[in-house]
Structures are given as C-alpha cells and as structure tokens.
Motif scaffolding. Structure first.
Motif, mmCIF file in Angstrom:
data_model
loop_
_atom_site.group_PDB
_atom_site.id
_atom_site.type_symbol
_atom_site.label_atom_id
_atom_site.label_comp_id
_atom_site.label_asym_id
_atom_site.label_seq_id
_atom_site.Cartn_x
_atom_site.Cartn_y
_atom_site.Cartn_z
ATOM 1 N N GLN A 1 109.242 -52.018 -24.358
ATOM 2 C CA GLN A 1 110.044 -51.692 -25.547
ATOM 3 C C GLN A 1 109.179 -51.673 -26.810
ATOM 4 O O GLN A 1 109.567 -52.164 -27.872
ATOM 5 N N LEU A 2 108.003 -51.080 -26.642
ATOM 6 C CA LEU A 2 107.052 -50.927 -27.739
ATOM 7 C C LEU A 2 107.102 -49.471 -28.183
ATOM 8 O O LEU A 2 106.693 -48.578 -27.452
ATOM 9 N N ALA A 3 107.638 -49.214 -29.365
ATOM 10 C CA ALA A 3 107.874 -47.836 -29.819
ATOM 11 C C ALA A 3 106.574 -47.078 -30.035
ATOM 12 O O ALA A 3 105.634 -47.595 -30.641
ATOM 13 N N VAL A 4 106.541 -45.850 -29.539
ATOM 14 C CA VAL A 4 105.392 -44.951 -29.714
ATOM 15 C C VAL A 4 105.865 -43.752 -30.543
ATOM 16 O O VAL A 4 106.833 -43.085 -30.176
ATOM 17 N N PRO A 5 105.260 -43.480 -31.693
ATOM 18 C CA PRO A 5 104.015 -44.058 -32.213
ATOM 19 C C PRO A 5 104.224 -45.153 -33.255
ATOM 20 O O PRO A 5 103.246 -45.624 -33.830
ATOM 21 N N GLU A 6 105.474 -45.551 -33.523
ATOM 22 C CA GLU A 6 105.738 -46.476 -34.626
ATOM 23 C C GLU A 6 104.978 -47.790 -34.481
ATOM 24 O O GLU A 6 104.397 -48.299 -35.452
ATOM 25 N N SER A 7 104.953 -48.351 -33.258
ATOM 26 C CA SER A 7 104.274 -49.631 -33.042
ATOM 27 C C SER A 7 102.964 -49.486 -32.275
ATOM 28 O O SER A 7 102.103 -50.368 -32.335
ATOM 29 N N MET A 8 102.812 -48.379 -31.542
ATOM 30 C CA MET A 8 101.596 -48.162 -30.749
ATOM 31 C C MET A 8 101.327 -46.666 -30.637
ATOM 32 O O MET A 8 102.186 -45.904 -30.192
ATOM 33 N N ALA A 9 100.149 -46.245 -31.072
ATOM 34 C CA ALA A 9 99.735 -44.849 -30.933
ATOM 35 C C ALA A 9 98.898 -44.702 -29.665
ATOM 36 O O ALA A 9 98.154 -45.612 -29.293
ATOM 37 N N ILE A 10 99.038 -43.559 -28.993
ATOM 38 C CA ILE A 10 98.331 -43.343 -27.729
ATOM 39 C C ILE A 10 97.653 -41.977 -27.748
ATOM 40 O O ILE A 10 98.264 -40.964 -28.086
ATOM 41 N N CYS A 11 96.369 -41.966 -27.354
ATOM 42 C CA CYS A 11 95.594 -40.727 -27.279
ATOM 43 C C CYS A 11 94.921 -40.632 -25.916
ATOM 44 O O CYS A 11 94.360 -41.615 -25.421
#
Length: 339
Positions: free
Chosen positions: A265-275
């Motif tokens: 329940q970790l919001a992407v990209p608000e709390s975690m960005a992924i590349c």
C-alpha cells in the motif's frame, strides 16, 4: 522404409535442368530467372531434398550461414534483436544458426567453437567479456564478427550497441534533478550490461553527492518479476524506508517493485517512484505506466546483420562501431520527473 539420400542430380532430373542450375538456385538465387527457380524449388519440395551445406561450403568457400549467439532465449529483450537479424539475413539468402549461451562465458566459448565448425560466413555475438580462447577463435576465424548490445572499448571487429553506463547516468541524473535524491538501485543477474548500468547509477548519485552504498541491492540470481519484488523488499528493509525512488536494472524488476509497492500500500509515484530499463512492451501498460530507458533492440539486430553482409561482400565500412542511442521514456511511475 528408408531409401537412399536424395541428391542434387535427382532434383536436376525432375526439374529438367542441369545440376549446376540447381546449385545456383540454392546458393546464388539472384543469378537465376524466376520460372527456373520455381521449377527447382518445386522439385526440391517434392523430393524432400536437403542441401548439403558442408559440401557447398567446401566447393564455393560459401556456406550461406551466419552464426548468432545470445545469452537467453527466454528473455524478450533478445527476441527483438533476433527479429531484426532474421528479417535482414533471410531475404539476403542467409540462414541463421543460433545458440544460447545461458549467460555463461564458458558455454559461449563452446558455442563459438561449435558454430565455427559449421563454416559460417560471419558471427554475431552478444556483448564483450569473452574468454581469451573465444577471442582468439573469433580473431583467427577470418570472418566478420559483430559484438552486439553494448559499446565496447576494444571490440574484436565490429560493434553495435549503446552505452549502458551513459544511459543509466542520464536517467538517474534526471530523476535526482527532479527531486528523487533518495534513489535506490536493485539489480539481478548482473551481467556486463547490468554492471555498466550500476556504474552509471553510482556516478550520477556521487556527482549529486547523494550516493549511499546501503541503497544498492543486487543478486547474481536470474532476473524476474518475483525477484524484483524480493529485491525491493530488501531495499526498503536495508534503507529503513528512507528511499523514495528506485532505479531497476530492467523492466522485470521494476514491475516486481511496482507490484510489491501495491501489496505494501505504498502509492506510486506519490510515495515511491520506480524506473526500469529496456522499455519492454509491458512497461507502458502497467498501472501506473513505468518510466524506462528505451533501447532500439530491433534496430541493433538489423544494423549488425547489414554490417556483416557488407563485410562479407568485401565492402568498406565507414564506421565499424555504431552507437544506436537510447531514449528516456518518462511515464507516470516517476511523475515528478516530467518537466
């Protein structure tokens, strides 16, 4: 019932042409008229004739074969490369003999030895880092050789690819500049191209003064979506949740990280960005779509094959090293990086 092997003379007799004409249809089709080729091919199909490539090679110093070695048949990244190779080699009258090295330099050595035994007119292999024996075999073979996928400092002969280190440096620098300074790294398999991406990541982070060794998680195990989830979990534990972004060495790992974020329940990209890296088809279809580095894999296969075909003909090449470039595809998984 097993009968005798069908010969070239049998094909010639059925097609009502000479044996020399049959040989030309097989080895030099461009020198034979369309109607004659149709008669010969019809006879070949009816008799089930299989050309003796070894004998042809001995007689003409041509085998009509290009040897290709890739690290994995199960990795979609290499499927696109192979498509480019086949689409150029086939119409030019060449067969592709392909081998899978399973990311092993020793297995690659064995495959090179086996393929060279088939008298190929050229070889296309993936990347650098070959064993000394493999290098010696390829240099001594007297045929064109292209090393594919990455730009090398000292290629054996010809080289087609991109700078994985520079691509990683550029995308990480862009993410850091847009606010993702707590950017972790996850990598699996860690073949030479993955190692170059790690070097690019580290250089970008050090240049920004934000590099942390405990934000780097790697494994020699094969890459997969499940491994991406596992490595992301390890990154979060090792960084005590400090990281607000992650650069993954490929898209499979990035997808795994995204699924794990959703589970946590970790919001992407608000709390975690992924590349990710490679920009496979699925990366743009994820929710949210993944930022990735687009690598022109099909174009690399096409260019490498065009180069060896020109070299086989004895044509001079203006540039034996071709950098195909890359594109950074910014998508919603790194929303703040859009500017």
């Amino acid at each position: 019932m097993i009968t005798r092997r069908v010969t070239l003379s049998d094909v010639a007799k059925l097609a009502c042409v000479s044996a020399i004409t049959v040989s030309r249809v097989i080895n030099q089709p461009e020198k034979v008229s369309g109607p004659v080729k149709e008669k010969v091919h019809s006879a070949i199909e009816k008799l089930g004739y299989i050309p003796n490539r070894s004998a042809s090679a001995l007689a003409s110093a041509r085998s009509g074969v290009i040897g290709v070695i890739i690290p994995s048949l199960s990795n979609n990244v290499f499927i696109e490369v192979l498509r480019g190779i086949y689409e150029i080699a086939g119409p030019a009258g060449y067969q592709v003999l392909m081998a899978d090295s399973h990311y092993s330099h020793l297995e690659e050595e064995s495959m090179v030895r086996t393929l060279l035994g088939q008298s190929p007119e050229a070889m296309i292999i993936t990347g650098g880092g070959q064993t000394e024996y493999t290098n010696n075999m390829l240099r001594s073979a007297g045929i064109p050789v292209v090393q594919l996928m990455e730009i090398l400092d000292e290629p054996i002969d010809m080289n087609v690819g991109i700078s994985h280190r520079q691509a990683a440096y550029d995308v990480v620098s862009r993410l850091v500049a847009s606010g993702y300074k707590k950017l972790g790294f996850v990598g699996a398999r860690m073949d030479p191209r993955a190692q170059q991406r790690l070097k690019g990541y580290r250089k970008a982070m050090e240049s920004a003064g934000v590099y942390r060794g405990d934000w780097v998680i790697t494994t020699p195990k094969p890459s997969s979506i499940a491994m991406g989830a596992e490595l992301f979990t390890s990154l979060m534990a090792k960084s005590a949740g400090e990281c607000n972004a992650v650069f993954c060495v490929n898209d499979d790992l990035a997808m795994g990280a995204l699924f794990e974020c959703q589970r946590m329940q970790l919001a992407v990209p608000e709390s975690m960005a992924i590349c990710g890296f490679n920009d496979t088809e699925a990366s743009a279809l994820m929710n949210p779509p993944l930022t990735s580095v687009n690598v022109p894999r099909y174009d690399m296969g096409v260019k490498a094959t065009e180069m060896v075909l020109r070299a086989i003909k004895g044509e001079a090449l203006d540039n034996k090293v071709v950098d195909c470039g890359y594109q950074i595809k910014i998508r919603e998984s790194t929303q703040r990086a859009i500017y």
